[in-house]
Design an enzyme around this catalytic site. Sequence first.
Site, PDB file in Angstrom:
ATOM      1  N   HIS A   1      39.669 -63.573  21.821  1.00  0.00           N
ATOM      2  CA  HIS A   1      39.065 -63.868  20.506  1.00  0.00           C
ATOM      3  C   HIS A   1      37.556 -63.818  20.640  1.00  0.00           C
ATOM      4  O   HIS A   1      37.006 -64.137  21.686  1.00  0.00           O
ATOM      5  CB  HIS A   1      39.499 -65.265  20.021  1.00  0.00           C
TER       6      HIS A   1
ATOM      7  N   ASP B   1      47.547 -64.189  16.208  1.00  0.00           N
ATOM      8  CA  ASP B   1      48.428 -63.024  16.003  1.00  0.00           C
ATOM      9  C   ASP B   1      49.519 -62.888  17.050  1.00  0.00           C
ATOM     10  O   ASP B   1      50.381 -62.024  16.936  1.00  0.00           O
ATOM     11  CB  ASP B   1      47.576 -61.745  16.004  1.00  0.00           C
TER      12      ASP B   1
HETATM   13  C1  SDX Z   1      41.804 -62.017  14.617  1.00  0.00           C
HETATM   14  O1  SDX Z   1      37.091 -63.277  14.125  1.00  0.00           O
HETATM   15  C2  SDX Z   1      38.119 -63.889  13.782  1.00  0.00           C
HETATM   16  O2  SDX Z   1      38.094 -65.097  13.516  1.00  0.00           O
HETATM   17  C3  SDX Z   1      39.372 -63.055  13.681  1.00  0.00           C
HETATM   18  C4  SDX Z   1      40.633 -63.842  13.371  1.00  0.00           C
HETATM   19  C5  SDX Z   1      40.627 -64.372  11.971  1.00  0.00           C
HETATM   20  O3  SDX Z   1      41.374 -65.339  11.715  1.00  0.00           O
HETATM   21  O4  SDX Z   1      39.947 -63.766  11.104  1.00  0.00           O
HETATM   22  O5  SDX Z   1      40.798 -64.905  14.287  1.00  0.00           O
HETATM   23  C6  SDX Z   1      41.882 -62.941  13.463  1.00  0.00           C
HETATM   24  O6  SDX Z   1      41.330 -60.922  14.453  1.00  0.00           O
HETATM   25  C7  SDX Z   1      42.243 -62.492  15.969  1.00  0.00           C
HETATM   26  C8  SDX Z   1      42.009 -61.419  17.084  1.00  0.00           C
HETATM   27  C9  SDX Z   1      43.165 -60.430  16.972  1.00  0.00           C
HETATM   28  N1  SDX Z   1      42.906 -59.266  17.846  1.00  0.00           N
HETATM   29  C10 SDX Z   1      43.684 -59.069  18.938  1.00  0.00           C
HETATM   30  O7  SDX Z   1      44.528 -59.858  19.360  1.00  0.00           O
HETATM   31  C11 SDX Z   1      43.423 -57.734  19.618  1.00  0.00           C
HETATM   32  C12 SDX Z   1      43.372 -57.956  21.127  1.00  0.00           C
HETATM   33  N2  SDX Z   1      42.167 -58.727  21.406  1.00  0.00           N
HETATM   34  C13 SDX Z   1      40.996 -58.009  21.744  1.00  0.00           C
HETATM   35  O8  SDX Z   1      40.856 -56.732  21.241  1.00  0.00           O
HETATM   36  C14 SDX Z   1      39.764 -58.859  21.865  1.00  0.00           C
HETATM   37  O9  SDX Z   1      40.102 -60.033  22.469  1.00  0.00           O
HETATM   38  C15 SDX Z   1      38.963 -59.150  20.631  1.00  0.00           C
HETATM   39  C16 SDX Z   1      38.678 -57.909  19.842  1.00  0.00           C
HETATM   40  C17 SDX Z   1      39.672 -60.135  19.780  1.00  0.00           C
HETATM   41  C18 SDX Z   1      37.667 -59.703  21.143  1.00  0.00           C
HETATM   42  O10 SDX Z   1      37.089 -58.655  21.914  1.00  0.00           O
HETATM   43  P1  SDX Z   1      35.802 -58.923  22.770  1.00  0.00           P
HETATM   44  O11 SDX Z   1      34.738 -59.471  21.883  1.00  0.00           O
HETATM   45  O12 SDX Z   1      35.481 -57.753  23.621  1.00  0.00           O
HETATM   46  O13 SDX Z   1      36.292 -60.094  23.696  1.00  0.00           O
HETATM   47  P2  SDX Z   1      35.444 -60.762  24.757  1.00  0.00           P
HETATM   48  O14 SDX Z   1      33.982 -60.531  24.572  1.00  0.00           O
HETATM   49  O15 SDX Z   1      35.910 -62.174  24.827  1.00  0.00           O
HETATM   50  O16 SDX Z   1      35.886 -59.976  26.102  1.00  0.00           O
HETATM   51  C19 SDX Z   1      35.579 -60.576  27.320  1.00  0.00           C
HETATM   52  C20 SDX Z   1      36.296 -59.753  28.370  1.00  0.00           C
HETATM   53  C21 SDX Z   1      35.982 -58.266  28.318  1.00  0.00           C
HETATM   54  O17 SDX Z   1      36.174 -57.784  29.636  1.00  0.00           O
HETATM   55  P3  SDX Z   1      34.867 -57.708  30.627  1.00  0.00           P
HETATM   56  O18 SDX Z   1      33.874 -56.789  29.925  1.00  0.00           O
HETATM   57  O19 SDX Z   1      34.353 -59.132  30.763  1.00  0.00           O
HETATM   58  O20 SDX Z   1      35.410 -57.148  31.907  1.00  0.00           O
HETATM   59  O21 SDX Z   1      37.722 -59.857  28.170  1.00  0.00           O
HETATM   60  C22 SDX Z   1      38.251 -58.556  27.956  1.00  0.00           C
HETATM   61  C23 SDX Z   1      37.111 -57.695  27.493  1.00  0.00           C
HETATM   62  O22 SDX Z   1      37.374 -56.347  27.817  1.00  0.00           O
HETATM   63  N3  SDX Z   1      39.294 -58.691  26.948  1.00  0.00           N
HETATM   64  C24 SDX Z   1      40.546 -58.289  27.091  1.00  0.00           C
HETATM   65  C25 SDX Z   1      41.200 -58.688  25.904  1.00  0.00           C
HETATM   66  N4  SDX Z   1      40.331 -59.296  25.101  1.00  0.00           N
HETATM   67  C26 SDX Z   1      39.151 -59.304  25.741  1.00  0.00           C
HETATM   68  N5  SDX Z   1      41.172 -57.639  28.102  1.00  0.00           N
HETATM   69  C27 SDX Z   1      42.481 -57.371  27.901  1.00  0.00           C
HETATM   70  N6  SDX Z   1      43.188 -57.733  26.791  1.00  0.00           N
HETATM   71  C28 SDX Z   1      42.576 -58.367  25.770  1.00  0.00           C
HETATM   72  N7  SDX Z   1      43.251 -58.702  24.696  1.00  0.00           N
END
Ligand code: SDX
Length: 393
Positions: A270, A328
């Site tokens: 998130h 989700d």
């Molecule tokens: C919603 O904003 C909101 O409030 C949204 C929401 C709402 O109610 O409106 O809460 C609803 O959209 C929830 C999120 C739903 N999306 C997903 O579940 C899709 C899968 N999640 C990811 O795509 C991701 O976690 C995001 C898009 C939600 C956040 O992406 P970020 O900003 O890149 O996450 P981060 O900065 O915390 O990442 C830190 C690290 C990164 O790796 P490094 O660069 O440190 O090596 O964690 C990794 C990211 O690549 N990472 C993941 C991951 N999520 C983050 N790696 C694998 N799987 C994942 N799901």
Amino acid sequence: KHGYFTYDPGFLSTASCDSNITFIDGEEGLLFYRGYPIEQLAEHSDFMEVSYLLIYGELPNAEQKEKFTNTITRHSMVHDQLTHIFRGFRRDAHPMAVMVGVVGSMSAFYHEAIDVSDPRNREFAAHRLLAKVPTIAAWSYKYNVGQPFMYPKNRFNYAENFMHMMFATPCEDYEPNPVLAKAFERILILHADHEQNASTSTVRLAGSSGANPFACVAAGIASLWGPAHGGANEATLKMLEEIGDISRIGEYIKRAKDKTDSFRLMGFGHRVYRNMDPRAAIMRQTCHQVLDELGLNDDPMFKLALELEKIALEDEYFVSRRLYPNVDFYSGIVMRAMGIPNSMFTAIFALARTVGWVAQWNEMMSDPGSKIGRPRQLYTGPERRDFLPLDQR
Ligand code: SDX
């Protein structure tokens, strides 16, 4: 200190706006609507009360609740001309594509909301969006499966009415199962608002120019559709179906950690929460209740999700990055168990979030100091250069 919370100075400079509506503490995994913890609202409230709270700032008393609920119930039908807009879509159009189009077309039907400087018009628009989006969502499904539209029935509550419009046909009534209707109501409450997420920020930015609220909500629906946002519930179930068996979890965890692989663990991580999304915990419990009610405790998808969550939460990659299940991760399993097709998961997220969008839009439009949004950029393009005639390129 800024309002309720103490922010570090760096955060304050990134904040896009002030708001009194929803509070999230990403570190602690807290979510409040107008100061009320989401756990208490999910347990004790219903969607009409939560909608009133988000829009007006207080939980309604009995008289206010009855008046508000009656208003929403009595506007749940849509202008009959709107039915023709559905027919312009291919039958296999994704329900979210239909919702973007049909909700946007409401701009052409409810002129009274054009002058958004008048609070009475803003309330008019808020009520009509809250009342009609479920009908449009359910009809997007009916159109997709080639069944006739089912009109709302005033004897049902908000959640029951949506399930009636989804599952009833002219040949057979649908009597909502009270346990499933309550669980569905809880799903709506959990998705109602979430501070300045991508789709809410989209609605605010579109609305900041004074644009018609129906068109602004259509823009919010478009943003929510993305798999990184509201589309994640549908993508999570697709991922679980692809994993298929507990024995294959390790392979997908490995892929999620591999930076050369575009695969991400859907329903995990998130932008704000660095702890368990409080909604995910409530959704997991709701999942148990629904599967129990339906005698599906051995649902393989749920068992797979529980095992996937357990393995990921013990894996250094996820632990070190503080990646937890979000809202989700379980919602798709609950809705699938209720007989709702994957293609409708995000449409249901959109119908739930409509009240958050209109509450946030109204808060912005009620602020006399509100200005048109104008994000700036860091320019990284070429320096100044002179035009080159065609024969010199
Ligand atoms: C919603 O904003 C909101 O409030 C949204 C929401 C709402 O109610 O409106 O809460 C609803 O959209 C929830 C999120 C739903 N999306 C997903 O579940 C899709 C899968 N999640 C990811 O795509 C991701 O976690 C995001 C898009 C939600 C956040 O992406 P970020 O900003 O890149 O996450 P981060 O900065 O915390 O990442 C830190 C690290 C990164 O790796 P490094 O660069 O440190 O090596 O964690 C990794 C990211 O690549 N990472 C993941 C991951 N999520 C983050 N790696 C694998 N799987 C994942 N799901």
